[in-house]
Scaffold this motif. Structure first.
Motif, PDB file in Angstrom:
ATOM      1  N   LYS A   1      48.584  64.834  41.251  1.00  0.00           N
ATOM      2  CA  LYS A   1      49.984  64.332  40.847  1.00  0.00           C
ATOM      3  C   LYS A   1      50.432  63.202  41.908  1.00  0.00           C
ATOM      4  O   LYS A   1      50.889  62.293  41.681  1.00  0.00           O
ATOM      5  CB  LYS A   1      51.058  65.238  40.332  1.00  0.00           C
ATOM      6  CG  LYS A   1      50.747  66.168  39.128  1.00  0.00           C
ATOM      7  CD  LYS A   1      51.915  67.024  38.894  1.00  0.00           C
ATOM      8  CE  LYS A   1      51.406  67.799  37.740  1.00  0.00           C
ATOM      9  NZ  LYS A   1      52.453  68.912  37.350  1.00  0.00           N
ATOM     10  N   GLY A   2      50.654  63.817  42.909  1.00  0.00           N
ATOM     11  CA  GLY A   2      51.098  63.124  44.101  1.00  0.00           C
ATOM     12  C   GLY A   2      52.544  62.724  44.055  1.00  0.00           C
ATOM     13  O   GLY A   2      53.287  62.873  42.959  1.00  0.00           O
ATOM     14  N   PHE A   3      52.818  62.055  45.017  1.00  0.00           N
ATOM     15  CA  PHE A   3      54.451  61.642  44.967  1.00  0.00           C
ATOM     16  C   PHE A   3      54.688  60.097  44.566  1.00  0.00           C
ATOM     17  O   PHE A   3      53.685  59.178  45.103  1.00  0.00           O
ATOM     18  CB  PHE A   3      55.109  61.772  46.762  1.00  0.00           C
ATOM     19  CG  PHE A   3      56.245  61.059  46.596  1.00  0.00           C
ATOM     20  CD1 PHE A   3      57.368  61.668  46.392  1.00  0.00           C
ATOM     21  CD2 PHE A   3      56.462  59.683  47.462  1.00  0.00           C
ATOM     22  CE1 PHE A   3      58.681  61.136  46.374  1.00  0.00           C
ATOM     23  CE2 PHE A   3      57.701  59.288  47.595  1.00  0.00           C
ATOM     24  CZ  PHE A   3      58.905  59.836  47.041  1.00  0.00           C
ATOM     25  N   ILE A   4      55.338  59.937  43.849  1.00  0.00           N
ATOM     26  CA  ILE A   4      55.360  58.640  43.196  1.00  0.00           C
ATOM     27  C   ILE A   4      57.066  58.132  43.472  1.00  0.00           C
ATOM     28  O   ILE A   4      57.828  58.799  43.053  1.00  0.00           O
ATOM     29  CB  ILE A   4      55.350  58.507  41.660  1.00  0.00           C
ATOM     30  CG1 ILE A   4      53.972  58.732  41.101  1.00  0.00           C
ATOM     31  CG2 ILE A   4      55.482  57.025  41.213  1.00  0.00           C
ATOM     32  CD1 ILE A   4      53.616  58.953  39.855  1.00  0.00           C
TER      33      ILE A   4
ATOM     34  N   ILE B   1      58.847  52.923  37.948  1.00  0.00           N
ATOM     35  CA  ILE B   1      59.187  52.516  39.315  1.00  0.00           C
ATOM     36  C   ILE B   1      59.859  51.191  39.427  1.00  0.00           C
ATOM     37  O   ILE B   1      59.676  50.251  38.617  1.00  0.00           O
ATOM     38  CB  ILE B   1      57.878  52.373  40.134  1.00  0.00           C
ATOM     39  CG1 ILE B   1      57.128  53.602  40.284  1.00  0.00           C
ATOM     40  CG2 ILE B   1      58.082  51.702  41.655  1.00  0.00           C
ATOM     41  CD1 ILE B   1      55.568  53.418  40.898  1.00  0.00           C
ATOM     42  N   GLU B   2      61.035  51.137  40.030  1.00  0.00           N
ATOM     43  CA  GLU B   2      61.899  49.757  40.460  1.00  0.00           C
ATOM     44  C   GLU B   2      61.052  49.039  41.564  1.00  0.00           C
ATOM     45  O   GLU B   2      61.052  49.475  42.724  1.00  0.00           O
ATOM     46  CB  GLU B   2      63.242  50.052  40.544  1.00  0.00           C
ATOM     47  CG  GLU B   2      64.038  48.810  40.538  1.00  0.00           C
ATOM     48  CD  GLU B   2      65.407  49.138  40.776  1.00  0.00           C
ATOM     49  OE1 GLU B   2      66.277  48.222  41.144  1.00  0.00           O
ATOM     50  OE2 GLU B   2      66.018  50.275  40.738  1.00  0.00           O
ATOM     51  N   PHE B   3      60.605  47.643  41.159  1.00  0.00           N
ATOM     52  CA  PHE B   3      60.180  46.887  42.270  1.00  0.00           C
ATOM     53  C   PHE B   3      60.853  45.679  42.654  1.00  0.00           C
ATOM     54  O   PHE B   3      61.872  45.289  42.048  1.00  0.00           O
ATOM     55  CB  PHE B   3      58.880  46.123  41.561  1.00  0.00           C
ATOM     56  CG  PHE B   3      57.625  47.117  41.324  1.00  0.00           C
ATOM     57  CD1 PHE B   3      56.797  47.691  42.300  1.00  0.00           C
ATOM     58  CD2 PHE B   3      57.459  47.621  39.963  1.00  0.00           C
ATOM     59  CE1 PHE B   3      55.801  48.515  42.398  1.00  0.00           C
ATOM     60  CE2 PHE B   3      56.389  48.678  39.900  1.00  0.00           C
ATOM     61  CZ  PHE B   3      55.811  49.108  41.049  1.00  0.00           C
TER      62      PHE B   3
END
Length: 112
Positions: A44-47, A97-99
């Protein structure tokens, strides 16, 4: 943020210890389940919720490049605007995710 990362690392460390304890106890069922949990957590990891991106263009503006000036402008415009833009593609691929994109451009030429 450091405390949150430390808490996550501590939890993963505890799970690893539980896994090896199960192996030492020859409890294959428990070891298998714990290993599955560990694998899933790594997968999963951190997003992050937002990502800052910086993009720089270094453009040759010497006289010999004049015939290509319009193509360079069009290419950069395509990369930065519209449905085919970098941000548009990132937003489709990673909707959670906001880029934030910061762009810089610098031209160089021959010294006379």
């Amino acid at each position: 943020k450091i405390e949150a990362n430390l808490a996550i690392a501590t939890e993963k460390d505890c799970n690893t210890h539980r896994y090896f304890d199960a192996l030492l106890a020859r409890d294959k069922n428990a070891a298998s389940n714990i290993f599955s949990d560990i694998y899933t957590s790594f997968k999963k990891g951190f997003i992050p919720s937002s990502i800052e991106l910086e993009l720089a263009f270094l453009i040759d503006i010497t006289g010999s490049m004049a015939p290509y000036a319009h193509a360079v402008v069009a290419t950069i415009k395509t990369m930065l605007t519209g449905s085919g833009s970098i941000l548009s593609k990132l937003n489709i691929k990673f909707p959670d995710i906001e880029f934030h994109l910061r762009v810089g451009a610098m031209g160089f030429r021959d010294i006379d």
